[in-house]
Scaffold this motif. Structure first.
Motif, short mmCIF file in Angstrom:
data_model
loop_
_atom_site.label_atom_id
_atom_site.label_comp_id
_atom_site.label_asym_id
_atom_site.label_seq_id
_atom_site.Cartn_x
_atom_site.Cartn_y
_atom_site.Cartn_z
N ARG A 19 55.52 21.19 95.46
CA ARG A 19 55.76 19.86 94.89
C ARG A 19 56.88 19.92 93.84
N TYR A 23 54.55 18.85 88.99
CA TYR A 23 53.32 19.34 89.58
C TYR A 23 53.27 20.87 89.56
N PRO A 205 55.11 13.02 101.82
CA PRO A 205 55.48 12.81 100.42
C PRO A 205 57.00 12.83 100.24
N VAL A 255 50.74 12.67 102.86
CA VAL A 255 50.36 12.18 101.53
C VAL A 255 48.87 12.37 101.24
N PRO A 256 47.97 11.99 102.16
CA PRO A 256 46.54 12.18 101.87
C PRO A 256 46.16 13.64 101.62
N SER A 259 47.51 14.73 98.17
CA SER A 259 46.73 14.09 97.11
C SER A 259 45.37 14.77 96.93
N THR A 262 45.83 18.41 95.17
CA THR A 262 46.49 18.59 93.86
C THR A 262 45.92 17.66 92.79
N LYS A 263 44.71 17.17 93.01
CA LYS A 263 44.06 16.40 91.95
C LYS A 263 43.64 17.31 90.80
N GLN A 304 37.64 19.95 99.19
CA GLN A 304 39.01 19.97 98.70
C GLN A 304 39.53 21.41 98.60
#
Length: 343
Positions: A19, A23, A205, A255-256, A259, A262-263, A304
């Motif tokens: 990223r 990030y 992304p 994108v999903p 996301s 990397t929360k 995750q």
């Protein structure tokens, strides 16, 4: 690294590593905080922590004048990085211009922001980078990584590295494991781009503002990766952003998925330790996150964490395709490295 004085090596998960700088910094600083770090040290062109800290404070506070300058620069067609740099120069009175334009300064500022945003009790330190990041000059004490890579790819061999590291690299090359560059993945990238519908590329992304469409169309006009990049890259779409998008496409990171992975940091993966230092074991045993020293297919992890680890494994498998002789699943049977180095 272990042979030359490092006691613990951990891996930044792929989802964070591919990223943008913000990030990347959040992930790296977060890992160090989990390991109980009280200070971090990075190279920078500035060589002084004070101006970097001031720049980080400006970016975090975003005064009105800065926002106005940023929007004006973006309207002029500048990339976000360029617009941010020009806006900061306009409001950061007394700070050197190169604080916002040199790559290591930029990443260092992101590290400091990551510390401040999360409230970590970590002291940032910096070492001055003596040679320019993009320099190809080989006749210097500390040549840049770019100069070292250029020499390797031109067939001039390995130079400018500690003997221990150079020996490992030469051994890998002799075994057919490198050198690897973007061209090693050209066919895979072009296949991915040509096999997907136009609309799909927009789901990756950083593909917005028409960048994804430009890339999709260029893949149908050329079979050369360098030409593809030349056709797509513009002032608004710099090479670094395009390279990140190519990574997402190559690894299928939409994108999903990005996301979800990397929360927050989900595990600490150990690549190597110096067993002779008892502090290392104490550090790892006190971590709140799962500490992974070996992998198995029946590991119990959160959803995750499993997604993130699968991406790490897939990235290794993809990278190893550039080697002359490779197999899938290297992450499962390559154990972390243990040395016993008495200092």
């Amino acid at each position: 690294a272990l042979r030359l004085g490092v006691d613990l090596v951990v891996e930044l998960p792929v989802a964070w590593a591919i990223r943008s700088a913000a990030y990347f910094a959040d992930g790296a600083v977060g890992l160090l905080a989990q390991l109980g770090a009280t200070s971090i040290c990075f190279g920078s062109e500035a060589g002084q922590i004070e101006p970097l800290s001031q720049a980080a404070e400006l970016l975090l506070s975003e005064p009105d004048e800065f926002r106005e300058q940023l929007h004006a620069a973006l309207k002029q067609g500048k990339s976000f990085a360029e617009a941010q740099g020009s806006a900061l120069r306009a409001v950061a009175h007394g700070l050197p211009d190169n604080i916002f334009s040199e790559p290591n300064n930029t990443l260092g500022i992101q590290y400091i922001q990551a510390i401040k945003r999360s409230g970590f009790d970590i002291t940032p330190l910096t070492i001055k980078r003596e040679e320019h990041y993009h320099s190809l000059d080989r006749e210097v004490r500390l040549p840049s990584a770019r100069a070292i890579r250029a020499a390797i790819h031109s067939g001039d061999g390995v130079f400018g590295m500690p003997d221990t590291a150079a020996a490992i690299l030469k051994r890998r090359f002799a075994d057919g494991q490198g050198p690897v560059d973007w061209n090693s993945f050209a066919d895979m990238l072009l296949y991915r781009l040509r096999s997907m519908p136009r609309a799909e590329v927009e789901h990756y992304p950083e593909a917005g503002e028409g960048l994804g469409t430009r890339l999709w169309e260029a893949a149908r006009r050329t079979h050369q990766l360098a030409d593809l990049i030349a056709q797509v890259k513009t002032r608004r779409f710099p090479l670094t952003r395009l390279q990140r998008l190519l990574c997402y496409v190559l690894l299928g990171v939409n994108v999903p998925l990005l996301s979800a992975t990397t929360k927050e940091l989900l595990y600490i993966r150990v690549l190597g330790i110096n067993k002779a230092n008892p502090v290392v074991g104490s550090i790892l045993s006190s971590c709140d996150l799962p500490v992974l020293t070996s992998l198995s297919r029946d590991m119990v992890l959160s959803e995750q964490a499993r997604l993130s680890l699968e991406l790490d494994i897939w990235a290794t498998d993809c990278f190893s395709l550039a080697w002359h002789d490779s197999q899938a699943g290297l992450d499962y049977f390559r154990k972390f490295l243990v040395v016993e180095r008495e200092d």
